[in-house]
Write an enzyme that holds these catalytic residues in place. Structure first.
Site, short mmCIF file in Angstrom:
data_model
loop_
_atom_site.label_atom_id
_atom_site.label_comp_id
_atom_site.label_asym_id
_atom_site.label_seq_id
_atom_site.Cartn_x
_atom_site.Cartn_y
_atom_site.Cartn_z
N CYS A 1 -36.48 -26.80 11.24
CA CYS A 1 -36.40 -25.71 12.21
C CYS A 1 -37.38 -24.63 11.80
O CYS A 1 -38.04 -24.71 10.75
CB CYS A 1 -34.97 -25.16 12.27
SG CYS A 1 -34.49 -24.24 10.78
N HIS B 1 -29.29 -25.22 5.37
CA HIS B 1 -29.82 -26.47 5.90
C HIS B 1 -30.24 -27.37 4.74
O HIS B 1 -30.42 -26.91 3.61
CB HIS B 1 -31.00 -26.19 6.82
CG HIS B 1 -30.64 -25.49 8.09
ND1 HIS B 1 -31.51 -25.36 9.15
CD2 HIS B 1 -29.48 -24.88 8.48
CE1 HIS B 1 -30.91 -24.71 10.15
NE2 HIS B 1 -29.69 -24.40 9.75
N GLU C 1 -33.09 -28.78 4.03
CA GLU C 1 -34.35 -28.38 3.41
C GLU C 1 -34.18 -27.13 2.54
O GLU C 1 -34.73 -27.05 1.44
CB GLU C 1 -35.41 -28.10 4.49
CG GLU C 1 -35.73 -29.27 5.40
CD GLU C 1 -34.93 -29.25 6.69
OE1 GLU C 1 -35.47 -29.69 7.72
OE2 GLU C 1 -33.76 -28.78 6.66
N CYS D 1 -36.60 -23.21 8.25
CA CYS D 1 -36.95 -24.12 7.15
C CYS D 1 -38.45 -24.31 7.04
O CYS D 1 -39.01 -24.37 5.93
CB CYS D 1 -36.26 -25.46 7.35
SG CYS D 1 -34.46 -25.38 7.21
#
Length: 226
Positions: free
Chosen positions: A162, A132, A134, A165
């Site tokens: 999420c 992701h 992040e 993360c």
């Protein structure tokens, strides 16, 4: 026969969970910041009189007040913060990262008003479901600067983190998180784990963090229109 107090305790536990989740919901429109604490502060706290007069009618009538009173200490772990003058500038950088991502998510890490790491979602290119925006920014930051540089830094991301993360953000001890589109907004376009980041932060008392949401949310959501 179960006592009135026992029944109240069970009811309190169920209600507390519901209220904590509700208070942790981030703002869903552009320019608004997470405000779970302000909402908790404005609600009544009646636990003292309840414990002194534990009749069923009074207990159940004011259970919401008790839940707020007991929940407030944990909610303070994730403090709300208004947007700063530089937030839009750094958020646009995160959104620019998202424009070049496999999925439209990007992030930048800022320390002392300087960007020290960037990341874009690379899930397809790396064949890595954990890549992701992040996570990529955090990995780059760790590789280039070490963990000390992330402690107390600010992470800007085009979408609310999420659970994975947000867990990484907590463990790295970031001091502030700023996101654009909320998880509720993102869920209208792409699958999401429906757990607000403020809820995770509130349950992580070892790592206080300030959260600001809704900065340039419309711009971030527009990336899904391609």
């Amino acid at each position: 026969m179960r006592s009135v107090l026992s029944e109240f305790v069970d009811e309190f536990k169920r209600t507390r969970i519901a209220i904590e989740v509700n208070l942790a919901q981030p703002a869903s429109s552009g320019g608004k910041h997470v405000d779970e604490i302000a909402r908790a502060e404005t609600m009544s706290t009646q636990h003292t009189c309840l414990l002194r007069h534990p009749d069923r009618r009074r207990l159940l009538a004011a259970v919401g007040g008790v839940a707020i009173s007991f929940a407030r200490p944990s909610l303070r772990i994730a403090t709300a913060a208004p947007a700063s003058p530089d937030d839009e500038r750094f958020m646009r950088m995160a959104i620019d990262e998202a424009r070049h991502a496999d999925f439209p998510f990007g992030a930048v890490i800022v320390r002392d008003a300087e960007v020290i790491a960037r990341g874009a979602n690379m899930g397809r290119r790396l064949d890595d479901p954990t890549a992701h925006g992040e996570m990529q920014a955090i990995r780059h930051g760790l590789a280039e600067h070490g963990s000390a540089a992330l402690r107390g830094a600010t992470l800007y991301t085009s979408g609310e983190p999420c659970a994975m993360c947000m867990g990484a953000i907590i463990w790295c001890r970031f001091g502030r998180l700023v996101y654009a589109a909320s998880v509720d907004q993102l869920a209208t376009k792409i699958n999401q784990i429906m757990v607000p980041c403020a809820e995770i932060a509130a349950k992580s008392p070892f790592a206080p963090i300030s959260i600001t949401g809704g900065v340039l949310a419309d711009e971030a959501m527009s990336l899904f229109g391609k």
